[in-house]
Design a protein around this motif. Structure first.
Motif, PDB file in Angstrom:
ATOM      1  N   ARG A 254     -11.695 -15.192  -1.852  1.00  0.00           N
ATOM      2  CA  ARG A 254     -12.751 -15.363  -0.845  1.00  0.00           C
ATOM      3  C   ARG A 254     -13.346 -14.026  -0.453  1.00  0.00           C
ATOM      4  O   ARG A 254     -14.475 -13.965   0.043  1.00  0.00           O
ATOM      5  N   VAL A 255     -12.593 -12.965  -0.625  1.00  0.00           N
ATOM      6  CA  VAL A 255     -13.122 -11.613  -0.433  1.00  0.00           C
ATOM      7  C   VAL A 255     -12.941 -10.871  -1.753  1.00  0.00           C
ATOM      8  O   VAL A 255     -11.865 -10.364  -2.059  1.00  0.00           O
ATOM      9  N   GLY A 256     -14.002 -10.876  -2.562  1.00  0.00           N
ATOM     10  CA  GLY A 256     -13.996 -10.193  -3.841  1.00  0.00           C
ATOM     11  C   GLY A 256     -14.786  -8.898  -3.769  1.00  0.00           C
ATOM     12  O   GLY A 256     -14.982  -8.335  -2.683  1.00  0.00           O
ATOM     13  N   GLN A 257     -15.295  -8.450  -4.911  1.00  0.00           N
ATOM     14  CA  GLN A 257     -15.991  -7.166  -4.969  1.00  0.00           C
ATOM     15  C   GLN A 257     -17.234  -7.151  -4.075  1.00  0.00           C
ATOM     16  O   GLN A 257     -17.435  -6.228  -3.284  1.00  0.00           O
ATOM     17  N   GLY A 258     -18.070  -8.181  -4.184  1.00  0.00           N
ATOM     18  CA  GLY A 258     -19.285  -8.214  -3.379  1.00  0.00           C
ATOM     19  C   GLY A 258     -19.002  -8.297  -1.899  1.00  0.00           C
ATOM     20  O   GLY A 258     -19.647  -7.617  -1.075  1.00  0.00           O
ATOM     21  N   ILE A 272      -9.713  -2.382   9.170  1.00  0.00           N
ATOM     22  CA  ILE A 272      -8.627  -3.054   8.449  1.00  0.00           C
ATOM     23  C   ILE A 272      -9.027  -4.493   8.151  1.00  0.00           C
ATOM     24  O   ILE A 272      -9.546  -5.199   9.029  1.00  0.00           O
ATOM     25  N   VAL A 273      -8.779  -4.919   6.933  1.00  0.00           N
ATOM     26  CA  VAL A 273      -8.958  -6.327   6.554  1.00  0.00           C
ATOM     27  C   VAL A 273      -7.578  -6.963   6.540  1.00  0.00           C
ATOM     28  O   VAL A 273      -6.706  -6.556   5.762  1.00  0.00           O
ATOM     29  N   ALA A 283      -7.651  -4.518  -4.424  1.00  0.00           N
ATOM     30  CA  ALA A 283      -8.185  -3.344  -5.105  1.00  0.00           C
ATOM     31  C   ALA A 283      -9.646  -3.110  -4.744  1.00  0.00           C
ATOM     32  O   ALA A 283     -10.070  -1.967  -4.517  1.00  0.00           O
ATOM     33  N   ALA A 284     -10.414  -4.180  -4.670  1.00  0.00           N
ATOM     34  CA  ALA A 284     -11.835  -4.049  -4.322  1.00  0.00           C
ATOM     35  C   ALA A 284     -12.004  -3.540  -2.893  1.00  0.00           C
ATOM     36  O   ALA A 284     -12.859  -2.693  -2.618  1.00  0.00           O
ATOM     37  N   LEU A 285     -11.201  -4.058  -1.983  1.00  0.00           N
ATOM     38  CA  LEU A 285     -11.290  -3.607  -0.597  1.00  0.00           C
ATOM     39  C   LEU A 285     -10.930  -2.133  -0.478  1.00  0.00           C
ATOM     40  O   LEU A 285     -11.620  -1.353   0.194  1.00  0.00           O
ATOM     41  N   GLN A 286      -9.854  -1.718  -1.135  1.00  0.00           N
ATOM     42  CA  GLN A 286      -9.441  -0.322  -1.056  1.00  0.00           C
ATOM     43  C   GLN A 286     -10.445   0.595  -1.732  1.00  0.00           C
ATOM     44  O   GLN A 286     -10.697   1.713  -1.258  1.00  0.00           O
ATOM     45  N   ALA A 287     -11.054   0.131  -2.831  1.00  0.00           N
ATOM     46  CA  ALA A 287     -12.064   0.933  -3.511  1.00  0.00           C
ATOM     47  C   ALA A 287     -13.292   1.152  -2.638  1.00  0.00           C
ATOM     48  O   ALA A 287     -14.017   2.145  -2.801  1.00  0.00           O
ATOM     49  N   ASN A 288     -13.497   0.246  -1.688  1.00  0.00           N
ATOM     50  CA  ASN A 288     -14.620   0.374  -0.762  1.00  0.00           C
ATOM     51  C   ASN A 288     -14.225   1.052   0.542  1.00  0.00           C
ATOM     52  O   ASN A 288     -14.983   1.027   1.510  1.00  0.00           O
TER      53      ASN A 288
END
Length: 348
Positions: A254-258, A272-273, A283-288
């Motif tokens: 539900r929370v992906g790259q976009g 924080i998510v 990984a996507a969240l941390q990359a952002n």
């Protein structure tokens, strides 16, 4: 509540927390039986033998008069078969019901054919078409959480439809169960665990389901400034301390790259998510540049925190309610909106 995870309590052995003591669990179990009116007299039940708060399930069935309870045990990260057997019988023996509980290491077709009620419990999942084919025509499967939380990977619903086997959810908002009232304290516990005070924090609550009101109310009672959104796309920029994700799981996160990029664009550095429910791409969240809690991934479709983290009460009430809902349907009780039982539609 979809509390399909095992109880991460470290109650197996000498580290048991006082709130999970066998004496206290037995008191909570007696209260739950009285509140729900669970009566399994004459029935045979197949459930799991587990540890911590989940050790109560087979004992509850026996306390409610089941003539025989099969409890399947297997070793895992929360305890061994020996741990599960010890904790189950430790609860049951002082109540005089241990002789009606049989701990199993394997489940034979004969056992499956003998049961009135089979629970959709962690050690038993997935309930396959092969297993369902062995059930009697009048057997009932207890989902052990609300019908709308059903996950296809848990059991073969098409096999149940072919056999006309009811899959029975429990109304967690029934006054005698009332598990939803624990969702607010559970979200608070999760935020405290990740290092947020809740009091004075600005929290974006991402929720598209019935968890919304209890989670939002629980956070607001502790002094959080909460704004709810039914999707990630609806989030607007702000001084967010955290986003609590409570989105119904789907085939993809539900929370992906976009979604991670959108949240990062809306929040200051260090936001924080928090995964309450609904899969996220860590990984996507941390990359952002966003922090993530819990840090370790949980099973697909599972909650990010266990109900047992705030004590055994919600687990005892949920397990008793799950058995009560299945017992009600097994005895031919009528379904009502405010009753204990809900049916999972066979066509999904």
């Amino acid at each position: 509540m979809a509390v399909q995870l095992r109880p991460g309590d470290a109650e197996t052995g000498v580290l048991r927390r006082p709130g999970f003591s066998p004496v206290r669990l037995r008191t909570l179990m007696k209260l739950a039986l009285a509140d729900t009116g669970l009566d399994m007299s004459g029935m045979t039940v197949l459930t799991e033998a587990a540890t911590g708060a989940y050790a109560v399930t087979p004992v509850l069935a026996a306390m409610a008069g089941a003539k025989h309870v099969y409890a399947f045990a297997k070793s895992g990260r929360h305890g061994t078969v020996s741990d599960a057997k010890r904790e189950t019988l430790e609860l049951a023996a002082p109540l005089g019901v241990a002789d009606r509980i049989e701990i199993l290491g394997t489940i034979s077709p004969e056992v499956l054919h003998s049961v009135d009620i089979l629970t959709n419990s962690g050690h038993l999942r997935p309930l396959t078409a092969e297993s369902i084919a062995q059930l009697r025509d009048d057997a009932v499967i207890a989902l052990m959480f609300e019908a709308w939380e059903f996950r296809h990977e848990d059991l073969d619903i098409e096999a149940c439809a072919r056999r006309n086997i009811p899959v029975v959810g429990v109304n967690e908002r029934h006054p005698a169960v009332d598990v939803f009232s624990f969702l607010g304290p559970l979200a608070v516990k999760q935020l405290h665990d990740c290092g947020l005070a809740v009091l004075g924090n600005r929290i974006g609550l991402l929720c598209d389901n019935d968890f919304l009101a209890p989670v939002q109310n629980g956070l607001q009672r502790l002094g959080a400034n909460v704004e709810a959104f039914n999707s990630v796309a609806a989030v607007h920029p702000g001084a967010w301390d955290a986003f609590v994700v409570a989105l119904r799981p789907a085939d993809s996160p539900r929370v992906g790259q976009g979604e991670a990029a959108h949240l990062a664009a809306c929040a200051p550095a260090g936001a924080i998510v928090v995964q309450f429910w609904g899969d996220i791409d860590r990984a996507a969240l941390q990359a952002n540049g966003l922090a993530v809690w819990p840090m370790q991934s949980v099973g697909q479709g599972h909650m990010g925190i266990l109900l047992s983290e705030i004590g055994p009460e919600p687990i005892v009430r949920l397990q008793t309610g799950g058995l009560r809902a299945a017992e009600w349907v097994r005895r031919g009780g009528a379904l009502t909106r405010d009753g204990f039982a809900q049916l999972v539609p066979w066509q999904g």
